[in-house]
Scaffold this motif. Structure first.
Motif, PDB file in Angstrom:
ATOM      1  N   GLN A 125      40.793  54.806  43.187  1.00 49.54           N
ATOM      2  CA  GLN A 125      41.386  55.136  44.480  1.00 49.54           C
ATOM      3  C   GLN A 125      42.597  54.237  44.766  1.00 49.54           C
ATOM      4  O   GLN A 125      42.674  53.131  44.237  1.00 49.54           O
ATOM      5  CB  GLN A 125      40.342  54.961  45.591  1.00 49.54           C
ATOM      6  CG  GLN A 125      39.250  56.018  45.591  1.00 49.54           C
ATOM      7  CD  GLN A 125      39.764  57.404  45.958  1.00 49.54           C
ATOM      8  OE1 GLN A 125      40.896  57.561  46.407  1.00 49.54           O
ATOM      9  NE2 GLN A 125      38.936  58.417  45.734  1.00 49.54           N
ATOM     10  N   PRO A 126      43.487  54.703  45.621  1.00 52.82           N
ATOM     11  CA  PRO A 126      44.649  53.858  45.933  1.00 52.82           C
ATOM     12  C   PRO A 126      44.250  52.523  46.547  1.00 52.82           C
ATOM     13  O   PRO A 126      45.012  51.569  46.475  1.00 52.82           O
ATOM     14  CB  PRO A 126      45.464  54.698  46.919  1.00 52.82           C
ATOM     15  CG  PRO A 126      44.628  55.861  47.276  1.00 52.82           C
ATOM     16  CD  PRO A 126      43.613  56.040  46.211  1.00 52.82           C
ATOM     17  N   ALA A 127      43.073  52.443  47.130  1.00 52.61           N
ATOM     18  CA  ALA A 127      42.658  51.185  47.761  1.00 52.61           C
ATOM     19  C   ALA A 127      41.958  50.251  46.785  1.00 52.61           C
ATOM     20  O   ALA A 127      41.797  49.069  47.071  1.00 52.61           O
ATOM     21  CB  ALA A 127      41.745  51.476  48.936  1.00 52.61           C
ATOM     22  N   THR A 128      41.557  50.763  45.619  1.00 55.64           N
ATOM     23  CA  THR A 128      40.724  49.956  44.720  1.00 55.64           C
ATOM     24  C   THR A 128      41.420  48.672  44.291  1.00 55.64           C
ATOM     25  O   THR A 128      40.900  47.558  44.453  1.00 55.64           O
ATOM     26  CB  THR A 128      40.355  50.767  43.465  1.00 55.64           C
ATOM     27  OG1 THR A 128      39.872  52.037  43.872  1.00 55.64           O
ATOM     28  CG2 THR A 128      39.308  50.046  42.646  1.00 55.64           C
ATOM     29  N   PHE A 129      42.595  48.825  43.732  1.00 59.52           N
ATOM     30  CA  PHE A 129      43.316  47.667  43.206  1.00 59.52           C
ATOM     31  C   PHE A 129      43.663  46.670  44.325  1.00 59.52           C
ATOM     32  O   PHE A 129      43.442  45.466  44.165  1.00 59.52           O
ATOM     33  CB  PHE A 129      44.550  48.148  42.438  1.00 59.52           C
ATOM     34  CG  PHE A 129      45.176  47.114  41.555  1.00 59.52           C
ATOM     35  CD1 PHE A 129      44.413  46.257  40.788  1.00 59.52           C
ATOM     36  CD2 PHE A 129      46.556  47.010  41.483  1.00 59.52           C
ATOM     37  CE1 PHE A 129      45.006  45.302  39.974  1.00 59.52           C
ATOM     38  CE2 PHE A 129      47.161  46.064  40.669  1.00 59.52           C
ATOM     39  CZ  PHE A 129      46.378  45.209  39.918  1.00 59.52           C
ATOM     40  N   PRO A 130      44.173  47.163  45.469  1.00 60.89           N
ATOM     41  CA  PRO A 130      44.431  46.216  46.567  1.00 60.89           C
ATOM     42  C   PRO A 130      43.193  45.434  46.985  1.00 60.89           C
ATOM     43  O   PRO A 130      43.282  44.238  47.286  1.00 60.89           O
ATOM     44  CB  PRO A 130      44.920  47.119  47.698  1.00 60.89           C
ATOM     45  CG  PRO A 130      45.549  48.270  47.009  1.00 60.89           C
ATOM     46  CD  PRO A 130      44.729  48.490  45.764  1.00 60.89           C
ATOM     47  N   LYS A 131      42.022  46.095  46.983  1.00 58.90           N
ATOM     48  CA  LYS A 131      40.807  45.366  47.357  1.00 58.90           C
ATOM     49  C   LYS A 131      40.547  44.236  46.361  1.00 58.90           C
ATOM     50  O   LYS A 131      40.208  43.109  46.741  1.00 58.90           O
ATOM     51  CB  LYS A 131      39.597  46.310  47.380  1.00 58.90           C
ATOM     52  CG  LYS A 131      39.585  47.250  48.585  1.00 58.90           C
ATOM     53  CD  LYS A 131      38.441  48.244  48.449  1.00 58.90           C
ATOM     54  CE  LYS A 131      38.553  49.345  49.492  1.00 58.90           C
ATOM     55  NZ  LYS A 131      37.652  50.474  49.186  1.00 58.90           N
ATOM     56  N   VAL A 132      40.711  44.556  45.078  1.00 56.56           N
ATOM     57  CA  VAL A 132      40.523  43.524  44.047  1.00 56.56           C
ATOM     58  C   VAL A 132      41.500  42.380  44.276  1.00 56.56           C
ATOM     59  O   VAL A 132      41.134  41.193  44.206  1.00 56.56           O
ATOM     60  CB  VAL A 132      40.736  44.135  42.642  1.00 56.56           C
ATOM     61  CG1 VAL A 132      40.727  43.054  41.578  1.00 56.56           C
ATOM     62  CG2 VAL A 132      39.669  45.180  42.360  1.00 56.56           C
ATOM     63  N   LEU A 133      42.754  42.739  44.577  1.00 57.84           N
ATOM     64  CA  LEU A 133      43.772  41.706  44.789  1.00 57.84           C
ATOM     65  C   LEU A 133      43.425  40.827  45.976  1.00 57.84           C
ATOM     66  O   LEU A 133      43.534  39.595  45.909  1.00 57.84           O
ATOM     67  CB  LEU A 133      45.136  42.364  45.026  1.00 57.84           C
ATOM     68  CG  LEU A 133      45.802  43.013  43.827  1.00 57.84           C
ATOM     69  CD1 LEU A 133      47.076  43.721  44.259  1.00 57.84           C
ATOM     70  CD2 LEU A 133      46.129  41.967  42.775  1.00 57.84           C
ATOM     71  N   GLY A 134      43.024  41.462  47.080  1.00 52.41           N
ATOM     72  CA  GLY A 134      42.708  40.704  48.285  1.00 52.41           C
ATOM     73  C   GLY A 134      41.566  39.727  48.029  1.00 52.41           C
ATOM     74  O   GLY A 134      41.620  38.557  48.428  1.00 52.41           O
ATOM     75  N   LEU A 135      40.538  40.220  47.330  1.00 52.05           N
ATOM     76  CA  LEU A 135      39.397  39.344  47.036  1.00 52.05           C
ATOM     77  C   LEU A 135      39.806  38.206  46.110  1.00 52.05           C
ATOM     78  O   LEU A 135      39.412  37.051  46.314  1.00 52.05           O
ATOM     79  CB  LEU A 135      38.260  40.160  46.410  1.00 52.05           C
ATOM     80  CG  LEU A 135      37.494  41.053  47.403  1.00 52.05           C
ATOM     81  CD1 LEU A 135      36.528  41.979  46.670  1.00 52.05           C
ATOM     82  CD2 LEU A 135      36.740  40.195  48.427  1.00 52.05           C
ATOM     83  N   SER A 136      40.629  38.530  45.097  1.00 51.24           N
ATOM     84  CA  SER A 136      41.090  37.477  44.179  1.00 51.24           C
ATOM     85  C   SER A 136      41.830  36.397  44.949  1.00 51.24           C
ATOM     86  O   SER A 136      41.632  35.196  44.720  1.00 51.24           O
ATOM     87  CB  SER A 136      42.049  38.042  43.119  1.00 51.24           C
ATOM     88  OG  SER A 136      41.532  39.203  42.567  1.00 51.24           O
ATOM     89  N   MET A 137      42.678  36.839  45.854  1.00 54.41           N
ATOM     90  CA  MET A 137      43.469  35.886  46.621  1.00 54.41           C
ATOM     91  C   MET A 137      42.554  35.001  47.463  1.00 54.41           C
ATOM     92  O   MET A 137      42.779  33.794  47.576  1.00 54.41           O
ATOM     93  CB  MET A 137      44.438  36.668  47.515  1.00 54.41           C
ATOM     94  CG  MET A 137      45.534  35.832  48.111  1.00 54.41           C
ATOM     95  SD  MET A 137      46.704  35.271  46.867  1.00 54.41           S
ATOM     96  CE  MET A 137      48.238  35.764  47.598  1.00 54.41           C
ATOM     97  N   LEU A 138      41.509  35.620  48.030  1.00 53.78           N
ATOM     98  CA  LEU A 138      40.572  34.866  48.857  1.00 53.78           C
ATOM     99  C   LEU A 138      39.864  33.790  48.019  1.00 53.78           C
ATOM    100  O   LEU A 138      39.753  32.628  48.428  1.00 53.78           O
ATOM    101  CB  LEU A 138      39.543  35.835  49.452  1.00 53.78           C
ATOM    102  CG  LEU A 138      38.783  35.382  50.692  1.00 53.78           C
ATOM    103  CD1 LEU A 138      39.734  35.028  51.817  1.00 53.78           C
ATOM    104  CD2 LEU A 138      37.834  36.489  51.143  1.00 53.78           C
ATOM    105  N   VAL A 139      39.426  34.204  46.824  1.00 58.07           N
ATOM    106  CA  VAL A 139      38.757  33.255  45.931  1.00 58.07           C
ATOM    107  C   VAL A 139      39.708  32.123  45.552  1.00 58.07           C
ATOM    108  O   VAL A 139      39.350  30.937  45.587  1.00 58.07           O
ATOM    109  CB  VAL A 139      38.251  33.984  44.664  1.00 58.07           C
ATOM    110  CG1 VAL A 139      37.757  32.981  43.629  1.00 58.07           C
ATOM    111  CG2 VAL A 139      37.153  34.966  45.030  1.00 58.07           C
ATOM    112  N   LEU A 140      40.956  32.511  45.218  1.00 52.75           N
ATOM    113  CA  LEU A 140      41.939  31.499  44.809  1.00 52.75           C
ATOM    114  C   LEU A 140      42.224  30.527  45.947  1.00 52.75           C
ATOM    115  O   LEU A 140      42.391  29.324  45.712  1.00 52.75           O
ATOM    116  CB  LEU A 140      43.233  32.186  44.356  1.00 52.75           C
ATOM    117  CG  LEU A 140      43.151  32.870  42.987  1.00 52.75           C
ATOM    118  CD1 LEU A 140      44.356  33.772  42.766  1.00 52.75           C
ATOM    119  CD2 LEU A 140      43.060  31.832  41.876  1.00 52.75           C
ATOM    120  N   SER A 141      42.276  31.042  47.167  1.00 56.01           N
ATOM    121  CA  SER A 141      42.550  30.134  48.284  1.00 56.01           C
ATOM    122  C   SER A 141      41.384  29.155  48.444  1.00 56.01           C
ATOM    123  O   SER A 141      41.590  27.988  48.785  1.00 56.01           O
ATOM    124  CB  SER A 141      42.796  30.922  49.566  1.00 56.01           C
ATOM    125  OG  SER A 141      41.611  31.563  49.991  1.00 56.01           O
TER     126      SER A 141
END
Lengths: 498, 149, 337
Positions: free
Chosen positions: B39-55
């Motif tokens: 879905q168009p939202a799938t990759f953004p969700k992964v990105l958002g979570l990755s960013m959260l983990v990285l922060s």
């Protein structure tokens, strides 16, 4: 030797006084346009279009090809001198080229760029000449799954580009990927992160970000340094033998890498330059000094992007498929001129194919001869008082961005990314991974979705296809090595501190 | 280490907040009407979570030395920023040539260039030269503003 | 990444297509009406809502050059590129110029498709149709070693394995190439929603994916396909035109294959809303006359275009029909919003 005969025929075309003149005009115009930040080969070629429509096809292609690689060559000049990439393919050149210029080695950096471009271009032409038809088959082997694997491999370069802090590098890279997703999603026509702003529907242009986080951020940084470093001396551009010897292996390797990357219609010069840079940083014994003015860090991306520019002629001329916006323009020109590029071009219009190949030899030489004497002249811009130079860089960036889209909105974005880029610097975040994420992010997502759509949602396609599996394997090894070396370094640090 | 709230930790918190905002938007991206593999939202969700983990990782990390910044330069950077806001805002209404000439002169003056006639000549020369080059050699029409260009 | 390196201007190729068939210039009903004749009083802003080098840009620049070089018009038509949003940036600009007779823009199916996808607040009804000028067609192809020989085979394969049979195209999902295959599928009795369409960046990449065996079939425009057809790598099984195209004389039309569907990628000129009848009459006559010029014929043949003139009224009706047709195909695909 059939190839030699053909090439001789090509030189007979390329060396007529008329065509020599076109090569000269082409590379000159290309170099100048390419030097202006933001204005790249597409702008230069688009503007030459009306002129070439009345020319012989071979002459027209000789001229346009000259403009194309001239522009990529010229782009390195502003990357090195002003940290303002003139062309997407030369962003990586600024990583070490600009630090060299700040250290007063501008002349040397430009000379290395010129030589590396020449080597890359020449290796590319030899490749184009000898293996173009076979390579076309290689390019066809790359479908969505293979491109996905290539993009993943490209992203592992984040590790090389991150400097000391891998976490910060990864944050920058993820942010870059986020920026690349803004706009209409081509696979579904659904808008993402565009906040109802029509200006964002088609996404954020690569160069807007690159000029912001590199050039403008640098302007903000320099303006804060009160000490005056005006009248920086520009050292000789001559390279001594040991310097030449040290950059020769990287140039050769990245030329080959760049050429193969350029051959793939979905990759291109920018990805080639990043891959080349990351590869050499890993190979080099003094890899730690990449990013702070290592000559190899200039030679690697420059050789790679020029070889890739030539490589992109392989799919264009032997398959009739353009690999980039620029080669799409060239394809358009060829069609208008009544030449249909494709697998039959070499037999039907050998004058065009071999004429262009031969003219590239000539053009690369002309570029080198033309530019080496001009380097001190270009480098003089750094002698300008800082008070004048800084506003001038701003003006160049504004022109470059405005000429891309004629949109004031993009200028605000430019300024926004300038501020973000400066903030990142202050907080110690590297900008290069951001750019890499921006280049690869949306491409990677697209390739993944295409591959999964074809396979009916079966993720195993990425590992069951040989090319894809190999590339992903290299990526995994590369990540593994990085993690190991980080752990080892940390342990050493712990040992030292205890 | 001065306090628990180092600059780096503040940055990490800011990034975490950004990630949360990004995730909120990502979760509101509509699903596609057709059956698709991703879905168009799938990759953004992964990105958002990755960013959260990285922060989170960044928050826990020992701060690395940030680039030292000097107080006196701050005013110059702010003036630079404001001048660019004006430059961009006035580019279309006043035209490229006029705005650019004024901008170049004013900024060089502010940054301490004191040979005013040279400054004026350079500013006007560069603005006019660029406008002419782009318009006549490259066919790129920049906004002309009130000047009859 | 916008307009980036990989944005292959399919339109470039698309615009430069096709060997021209016999062209009917068409005559416009250009008589002056009640308000008396009108003529432009200053230069005309001629907008290509895309970057330099694409199909819209090529049409705008070519027609502007032909007109400026003729004695049909004595004002200038400087071409302005307004790139972004698949056209919506340029359209917003024109929409803000209501009743300004000195603004024109070049257009093609995206003026209908982009608004249908929800990505533009303006659609074709917000503008005044001036004239349709040229057309291009879609082709349906497979790799040379494929078992598929005819359009019937193609749609039979799709029906047999809807998810497993992939068809690549050069435009976005829900845009031109997707409509061309979904519409044909519908007419062939296969559910349009069963078409597993894969969007590539431009017809070239879509073709290569099929040649390389990554996708099973490809839908693109004539020009993009020709090189790989000539080399024998791709076999075209059908073309979407009403009559066979000269560049591919052996390829049957869909209609010949028993599939009642035609699709053309037309291009034309529109202006802002609120133009008077006299202004419209002036422009439609201008473009009708342009199509008769020898200089136009030279450019058109060189660019491989096919004249497909319609005057303002015909063009307006045609646009409404297209809009209805596209919407119904999009509904069949499952994409209507």
């Amino acid at each position: 030797m059939d190839i030699l005969n053909q090439l001789a025929g090509g030189f007979a075309v390329a060396l007529t006084p008329e065509n020599l003149l076109y090569v000269l005009i082409g590379v000159l115009v290309g170099t100048i346009v390419g030097m202006l930040p933001g204005l790249g080969p597409m702008a230069a070629i688009a503007l030459m279009m009306p002129i070439v429509f009345s020319m012989e096809p071979a002459s027209a292609m000789i001229l346009l090809a000259g403009v194309y690689y001239g522009a990529i060559f010229g782009g390195s000049t502003s990357s090195i001198l002003l940290n303002a990439p003139g062309v997407a393919g030369t962003v990586a050149t600024s990583f070490d080229g600009y630090p060299m210029a700040r250290q007063g080695l501008a002349g040397k950096a430009l000379a290395i760029a010129a030589i590396a471009s020449f080597v890359g271009g020449t290796v590319g032409v030899v490749g184009l000449m000898i293996v173009a038809p076979q390579l076309a088959r290689f390019a066809i082997g790359f479908g969505p799954a293979e491109y996905f694997a290539l993009m993943v491999l490209g992203l592992t370069a984040v590790a090389s580009l991150s400097g000391k802090n891998l976490t910060k590098g990864m944050i920058a890279a993820v942010f870059g990927v986020m920026v690349s997703l803004v706009g209409i999603d081509r696979q579904t026509s659904i808008l993402r992160f565009s906040f109802d702003l029509p200006e964002l529907y088609s996404g954020i242009d690569f160069l807007v970000v690159a000029l912001g986080v590199f050039a403008l951020a640098e302007v903000f940084r320099l303006v804060r340094q009160r000490q005056n470093d005006d009248g920086k001396s520009i050292t000789s551009l001559r390279l001594n033998r040991s310097e030449l010897a040290s950059i020769t292996p990287p140039m050769t390797r990245t030329s080959v890498l760049g050429f193969f990357t350029g051959v793939l219609p979905g990759a291109g010069a920018t990805i080639a330059s990043f891959l080349g840079y990351a590869m050499e940083k890993r190979i080099a014994k003094d890899g730690e000094s990449f990013g702070s003015g290592n000559p190899k860090g200039v030679a690697a991306p420059e050789a790679a992007n020029n070889a890739a520019a030539v490589g992109s002629f392989v799919p264009l001329m032997t398959l009739g498929v353009p690999g980039s916006g620029t080669t799409a323009l060239l394809l358009g020109a060829l069609l208008v001129l009544g030449v249909t590029p494709g697998p039959l071009l070499m037999t039907e219009r050998p004058d065009v194919f071999w004429g262009v190949v031969a003219s590239m030899y000539v053009g690369n030489l002309v570029l080198l001869i033309l530019n080496l004497p001009l380097i001190p002249l270009f480098a003089r811009i750094l002698r300008m008082p800082k008070a004048m130079l800084l506003p001038l860089i701003v003006v160049f960036c504004v022109i470059g961005v405005y000429a891309l889209s004629f949109s004031v909105f993009d200028l605000w974005l430019l300024l926004g990314f300038g501020v973000i880029g400066y903030g990142m610097r202050v907080a110690g975040f590297p900008a290069a991974p951001l750019i890499l994420g921006l280049i690869l992010g949306s491409l990677m997502e697209r390739a993944a979705r295409q591959a999964l759509q074809i396979s009916g949602g079966d993720w195993s396609v990425f590992v069951t296809k040989p090319i894809s599996a190999t590339l992903l394997g290299i990526a995994a090894v590369s990540v593994g090595l990085t993690v190991l070396s980080h752990l080892r370094r940390r342990r050493e640090r712990v040992l030292v501190s205890s | 280490m001065r306090s628990i709230m180092t600059g780096q930790r503040l940055v990490a918190i800011a990034i975490a907040l950004f990630s949360v905002g990004y995730l909120v938007i990502a979760f509101r991206i509509p699903d596609f009407a057709l059956e698709v593999s991703m879905q168009p939202a799938t990759f953004p969700k992964v990105l958002g979570l990755s960013m959260l983990v990285l922060s989170g990782l960044l928050f826990l990390q020992r701060p690395t030395a940030a680039e030292p910044t000097s107080e006196p330069g701050r005013r110059d950077a702010i003036v630079m920023l404001i001048s660019m806001v004006f430059y961009i805002a006035l580019l279309v209404p006043l035209g490229f040539a006029l705005t650019t000439a004024v901008y170049l002169f004013a900024m060089a003056f502010y940054l301490g260039y004191r040979r005013h006639w040279v400054n004026a000549a350079v500013a006007i020369g560069i603005a006019a030269g660029l406008h002419a080059t782009l318009a006549y050699a490259l066919g790129i029409t920049l906004p002309s503003g009130p000047l009859p260009l | 990444m916008r307009r980036g390196m990989f944005q292959i201007t399919a339109a470039t190729a698309a615009a430069l297509t096709l060997v021209c068939a016999a062209c009917s210039g068409g005559t416009a009903s250009g008589s002056a009406d009640d308000d008396g004749p009108w003529a432009p009083t200053g230069s005309i802003e001629y907008i290509a809502p895309a970057g330099a080098g694409g199909g819209w840009d090529t049409l705008a620049r070519t027609s502007a050059n032909v007109l400026e070089g003729s004695d049909l018009i004595d004002v200038r038509l400087p071409v302005t590129n307004m790139e972004g949003g698949g056209g919506s940036i340029g359209w917003s600009h024109v929409a803000s110029k209501e009743s300004d007779p000195h603004t024109l823009f070049v257009t093609s199916p995206p003026i209908i498709l982009v608004p249908l996808s929800g990505a533009s607040p303006h659609d074709h009804t917000d503008f005044t149709p001036i004239a349709r000028l040229i057309a291009d067609y879609s082709v349906y192809g497979v790799a040379a070693d494929s078992d598929i020989q005819t359009a019937e085979d193609l749609f039979a394969e799709i029906a047999a394995d809807p998810r497993g049979f992939s068809i690549g195209g050069g435009s976005a999902v829900g845009s031109m190439d997707h409509i061309a295959i979904a519409g044909a599928a519908g007419a062939a009795g296969v559910s349009a929603a069963d078409v597993n369409y894969i969007s590539f960046e431009g017809g070239g990449e879509a073709l290569l994916a099929t040649v390389g065996g990554h996708t099973d079939a490809v839908v693109t425009d004539v020009a993009s396909a020709i090189p790989l057809v000539a080399s024998g790598d791709v076999r075209i099984v059908a073309v979407s035109s009403e009559e066979r195209v000269e560049a591919l004389p052996d390829v049957p039309t869909l209609q010949e294959s028993g599939i009642d569907f035609t699709f053309d990628i037309w291009r034309g000129v529109m202006g802002p809303a609120g133009l008077t009848d006299a202004q419209v009459a002036y422009y439609e006559q201008l473009f009708a006359d342009m199509l008769e010029l020898d200089t136009w014929a030279t450019e058109r043949d060189r660019l491989g275009w096919d004249d497909a003139y319609m005057d303002s009224a015909e063009f307006g009706v045609f646009l409404d029909e297209q809009s209805t047709q596209f919407e119904s195909i999009l509904t069949d695909i499952g994409l209507s919003s």
